[in-house]
Design a protein around this motif. Structure first.
Motif, PDB file in Angstrom:
ATOM      1  N   HIS A 129       3.955  13.170 -12.272  1.00 57.93           N
ATOM      2  CA  HIS A 129       4.514  13.023 -10.990  1.00 57.93           C
ATOM      3  C   HIS A 129       5.445  14.261 -10.839  1.00 57.93           C
ATOM      4  CE1 HIS A 129       8.097  11.902 -13.558  1.00 57.93           C
ATOM      5  NE2 HIS A 129       7.409  11.135 -13.814  1.00 57.93           N
ATOM      6  N   GLU A 130       5.273  15.510 -11.373  1.00 56.75           N
ATOM      7  CA  GLU A 130       5.951  16.572 -10.851  1.00 56.75           C
ATOM      8  C   GLU A 130       5.316  17.048  -9.625  1.00 56.75           C
ATOM      9  OE1 GLU A 130       8.216  17.990 -12.787  1.00 56.75           O
ATOM     10  OE2 GLU A 130       8.040  16.038 -14.119  1.00 56.75           O
ATOM     11  N   ILE A 131       4.101  16.562  -9.369  1.00 53.04           N
ATOM     12  CA  ILE A 131       3.405  16.893  -8.128  1.00 53.04           C
ATOM     13  C   ILE A 131       3.658  15.854  -7.238  1.00 53.04           C
ATOM     14  CG2 ILE A 131       1.400  17.914  -6.895  1.00 53.04           C
ATOM     15  CD1 ILE A 131       0.700  18.819 -10.107  1.00 53.04           C
ATOM     16  N   ALA A 132       3.845  15.946  -5.764  1.00 50.42           N
ATOM     17  CA  ALA A 132       3.908  14.786  -4.948  1.00 50.42           C
ATOM     18  C   ALA A 132       2.707  13.954  -4.852  1.00 50.42           C
ATOM     19  CB  ALA A 132       4.553  15.407  -3.719  1.00 50.42           C
ATOM     20  N   ASP A 133       1.527  14.815  -4.775  1.00 49.31           N
ATOM     21  CA  ASP A 133       0.531  13.952  -4.567  1.00 49.31           C
ATOM     22  C   ASP A 133       0.063  12.927  -5.739  1.00 49.31           C
ATOM     23  OD1 ASP A 133      -0.670  14.430  -2.069  1.00 49.31           O
ATOM     24  OD2 ASP A 133      -2.245  15.805  -2.816  1.00 49.31           O
ATOM     25  N   ASP A 134       0.510  13.765  -6.959  1.00 51.87           N
ATOM     26  CA  ASP A 134       0.100  12.924  -8.185  1.00 51.87           C
ATOM     27  C   ASP A 134       1.091  11.817  -8.300  1.00 51.87           C
ATOM     28  OD1 ASP A 134      -1.720  14.356  -9.103  1.00 51.87           O
ATOM     29  OD2 ASP A 134      -0.895  15.210 -10.882  1.00 51.87           O
ATOM     30  N   GLU A 135       2.150  12.021  -7.789  1.00 50.42           N
ATOM     31  CA  GLU A 135       3.201  10.862  -7.809  1.00 50.42           C
ATOM     32  C   GLU A 135       2.655   9.789  -7.031  1.00 50.42           C
ATOM     33  OE1 GLU A 135       7.735  10.006  -7.687  1.00 50.42           O
ATOM     34  OE2 GLU A 135       7.329  11.829  -7.214  1.00 50.42           O
ATOM     35  N   ARG A 136       2.088   9.985  -5.772  1.00 48.67           N
ATOM     36  CA  ARG A 136       1.803   8.822  -4.914  1.00 48.67           C
ATOM     37  C   ARG A 136       0.591   8.282  -5.625  1.00 48.67           C
ATOM     38  NH1 ARG A 136       2.410  11.685  -0.717  1.00 48.67           N
ATOM     39  NH2 ARG A 136       0.287  12.572  -0.678  1.00 48.67           N
ATOM     40  N   ASN A 137      -0.371   9.128  -6.260  1.00 52.89           N
ATOM     41  CA  ASN A 137      -1.673   8.467  -6.794  1.00 52.89           C
ATOM     42  C   ASN A 137      -1.166   7.936  -7.982  1.00 52.89           C
ATOM     43  OD1 ASN A 137      -3.463  10.072  -5.270  1.00 52.89           O
ATOM     44  ND2 ASN A 137      -3.654  11.619  -6.719  1.00 52.89           N
ATOM     45  N   MET A 138      -0.078   8.086  -8.739  1.00 54.11           N
ATOM     46  CA  MET A 138       0.299   7.484  -9.895  1.00 54.11           C
ATOM     47  C   MET A 138       0.933   5.995  -9.469  1.00 54.11           C
ATOM     48  SD  MET A 138       2.522   9.574 -12.780  1.00 54.11           S
ATOM     49  CE  MET A 138       2.794   8.346 -14.224  1.00 54.11           C
ATOM     50  N   ARG A 139       1.603   6.069  -8.502  1.00 53.97           N
ATOM     51  CA  ARG A 139       2.217   5.075  -7.944  1.00 53.97           C
ATOM     52  C   ARG A 139       1.203   3.779  -7.596  1.00 53.97           C
ATOM     53  NH1 ARG A 139       6.936   6.456  -5.829  1.00 53.97           N
ATOM     54  NH2 ARG A 139       7.430   6.799  -8.041  1.00 53.97           N
ATOM     55  N   VAL A 140       0.292   4.355  -6.874  1.00 55.73           N
ATOM     56  CA  VAL A 140      -0.935   3.225  -6.359  1.00 55.73           C
ATOM     57  C   VAL A 140      -1.633   3.050  -7.785  1.00 55.73           C
ATOM     58  CG1 VAL A 140      -3.247   3.483  -5.335  1.00 55.73           C
ATOM     59  CG2 VAL A 140      -1.115   4.549  -4.192  1.00 55.73           C
ATOM     60  N   ARG A 141      -1.886   3.795  -8.601  1.00 52.83           N
ATOM     61  CA  ARG A 141      -2.407   3.348  -9.958  1.00 52.83           C
ATOM     62  C   ARG A 141      -1.666   2.270 -10.561  1.00 52.83           C
ATOM     63  NH1 ARG A 141      -6.785   2.497  -9.946  1.00 52.83           N
ATOM     64  NH2 ARG A 141      -7.336   2.483 -12.284  1.00 52.83           N
ATOM     65  N   GLU A 142      -0.466   2.505 -10.881  1.00 53.10           N
ATOM     66  CA  GLU A 142       0.485   1.648 -11.550  1.00 53.10           C
ATOM     67  C   GLU A 142       0.367   0.099 -10.651  1.00 53.10           C
ATOM     68  OE1 GLU A 142       4.396   3.412 -11.678  1.00 53.10           O
ATOM     69  OE2 GLU A 142       3.512   5.011 -12.782  1.00 53.10           O
ATOM     70  N   ASP A 143       0.564   0.352  -9.460  1.00 53.53           N
ATOM     71  CA  ASP A 143       0.601  -1.008  -8.477  1.00 53.53           C
ATOM     72  C   ASP A 143      -0.529  -1.701  -8.627  1.00 53.53           C
ATOM     73  OD1 ASP A 143       3.284  -0.302  -8.014  1.00 53.53           O
ATOM     74  OD2 ASP A 143       2.703   0.263  -5.835  1.00 53.53           O
ATOM     75  N   ALA A 144      -1.571  -1.037  -8.678  1.00 57.94           N
ATOM     76  CA  ALA A 144      -3.112  -1.695  -8.868  1.00 57.94           C
ATOM     77  C   ALA A 144      -2.947  -2.311 -10.052  1.00 57.94           C
ATOM     78  CB  ALA A 144      -3.967  -0.704  -8.487  1.00 57.94           C
ATOM     79  N   ILE A 145      -2.695  -1.722 -11.053  1.00 55.45           N
ATOM     80  CA  ILE A 145      -2.871  -2.042 -12.546  1.00 55.45           C
ATOM     81  C   ILE A 145      -1.824  -3.427 -12.768  1.00 55.45           C
ATOM     82  CG2 ILE A 145      -2.565  -1.956 -15.089  1.00 55.45           C
ATOM     83  CD1 ILE A 145      -3.616   0.984 -14.070  1.00 55.45           C
ATOM     84  N   LEU A 146      -0.596  -3.271 -12.044  1.00 57.25           N
ATOM     85  CA  LEU A 146       0.331  -4.349 -12.361  1.00 57.25           C
ATOM     86  C   LEU A 146       0.062  -5.390 -11.306  1.00 57.25           C
ATOM     87  CD1 LEU A 146       3.621  -1.837 -12.565  1.00 57.25           C
ATOM     88  CD2 LEU A 146       2.818  -3.425 -14.491  1.00 57.25           C
ATOM     89  N   GLY A 147      -0.602  -5.204 -10.350  1.00 59.71           N
ATOM     90  CA  GLY A 147      -0.730  -6.234  -9.343  1.00 59.71           C
ATOM     91  C   GLY A 147      -2.054  -6.977 -10.034  1.00 59.71           C
ATOM     92  N   GLU A 148      -2.832  -6.517 -10.697  1.00 62.99           N
ATOM     93  CA  GLU A 148      -3.983  -7.438 -11.528  1.00 62.99           C
ATOM     94  C   GLU A 148      -3.425  -8.234 -12.485  1.00 62.99           C
ATOM     95  OE1 GLU A 148      -6.808  -4.525 -12.995  1.00 62.99           O
ATOM     96  OE2 GLU A 148      -7.075  -3.765 -10.912  1.00 62.99           O
ATOM     97  N   ALA A 149      -2.292  -7.370 -13.001  1.00 62.39           N
ATOM     98  CA  ALA A 149      -1.750  -8.214 -13.983  1.00 62.39           C
ATOM     99  C   ALA A 149      -1.350  -9.653 -13.869  1.00 62.39           C
ATOM    100  CB  ALA A 149      -0.821  -7.408 -14.934  1.00 62.39           C
ATOM    101  N   HIS A 150      -0.406  -9.576 -12.466  1.00 60.59           N
ATOM    102  CA  HIS A 150       0.011 -10.666 -12.102  1.00 60.59           C
ATOM    103  C   HIS A 150      -0.950 -11.908 -11.662  1.00 60.59           C
ATOM    104  CE1 HIS A 150       3.947  -9.226 -12.687  1.00 60.59           C
ATOM    105  NE2 HIS A 150       3.702  -8.052 -11.708  1.00 60.59           N
ATOM    106  N   HIS A 151      -2.129 -11.428 -11.505  1.00 61.46           N
ATOM    107  CA  HIS A 151      -3.158 -12.502 -10.974  1.00 61.46           C
ATOM    108  C   HIS A 151      -3.913 -13.017 -12.080  1.00 61.46           C
ATOM    109  CE1 HIS A 151      -2.232 -11.324  -6.949  1.00 61.46           C
ATOM    110  NE2 HIS A 151      -2.533 -10.013  -7.353  1.00 61.46           N
ATOM    111  N   HIS A 152      -3.729 -12.600 -13.378  1.00 56.39           N
ATOM    112  CA  HIS A 152      -4.396 -13.283 -14.521  1.00 56.39           C
ATOM    113  C   HIS A 152      -3.966 -14.441 -14.962  1.00 56.39           C
ATOM    114  CE1 HIS A 152      -7.747 -10.524 -14.766  1.00 56.39           C
ATOM    115  NE2 HIS A 152      -6.621  -9.294 -14.742  1.00 56.39           N
TER     116      HIS A 152
END
Length: 152
Positions: A129-152
């Motif tokens: 997340h040192e790089i702004a773009d990466d930080e955004r991608n990372m946040r999107v991945r985190e939210d996607a994975i954690l979002g899935e976690a809440h639906h199981h």
């Protein structure tokens, strides 16, 4: 031995988190990122003192932090037998800092540790997340994975 091996260690007394849930979450991250199988990952729940010592030793920052990721794939790392599964590295979470942050954000400790775990694993896999773009991608991945976690 196919699949992922998640090694879970807790140095924190009565951490108050569900280790099985964290292991499942780690599996989900590796699956979601198409990490080669078999692979191993270590998750360590530690106290502030241990995390601060590691932070100081490896990053030169003399303070506790919430999560540290140590990749074993960068550089030579440790000598391993050829047949051993690749070891991705270690995600070390300070349960003390996580607990403070959870209180601050009004989250359960489990949710905060889950988030730190996903964040730490994505770091190991090369997100940064040192790089702004990466930080955004990372946040999107985190939210996607954690979002899935809440639906199981």
């Amino acid at each position: 031995m196919s699949g992922y091996v998640i090694e879970f260690q807790s140095d924190a007394r009565e951490a108050g988190v569900d280790a099985h849930e964290l292991e499942r979450l780690a599996h989900r991250v590796l699956e979601a990122e198409d990490v080669v199988k078999p692979s191993e990952l270590s998750i360590v729940l530690a106290g502030d003192a241990m995390v601060q010592a590691l932070n100081r030793e490896y990053l030169g920052i003399d303070a506790p932090t919430d999560v540290l990721s140590f990749s074993q794939t960068e550089g030579d790392g440790f000598a391993r037998p050829a047949e051993a599964s690749p070891h991705l590295g270690d995600v070390i979470i300070s349960i003390d800092t996580a607990r403070r942050q959870a209180e601050e954000y009004g989250l359960s400790l489990q949710d905060e540790v889950s988030h730190l775990l996903v964040h730490g694993i994505l770091h190991l896999l090369g997100y940064d997340h040192e790089i702004a773009d990466d930080e955004r991608n990372m946040r999107v991945r985190e939210d996607a994975i954690l979002g899935e976690a809440h639906h199981h």
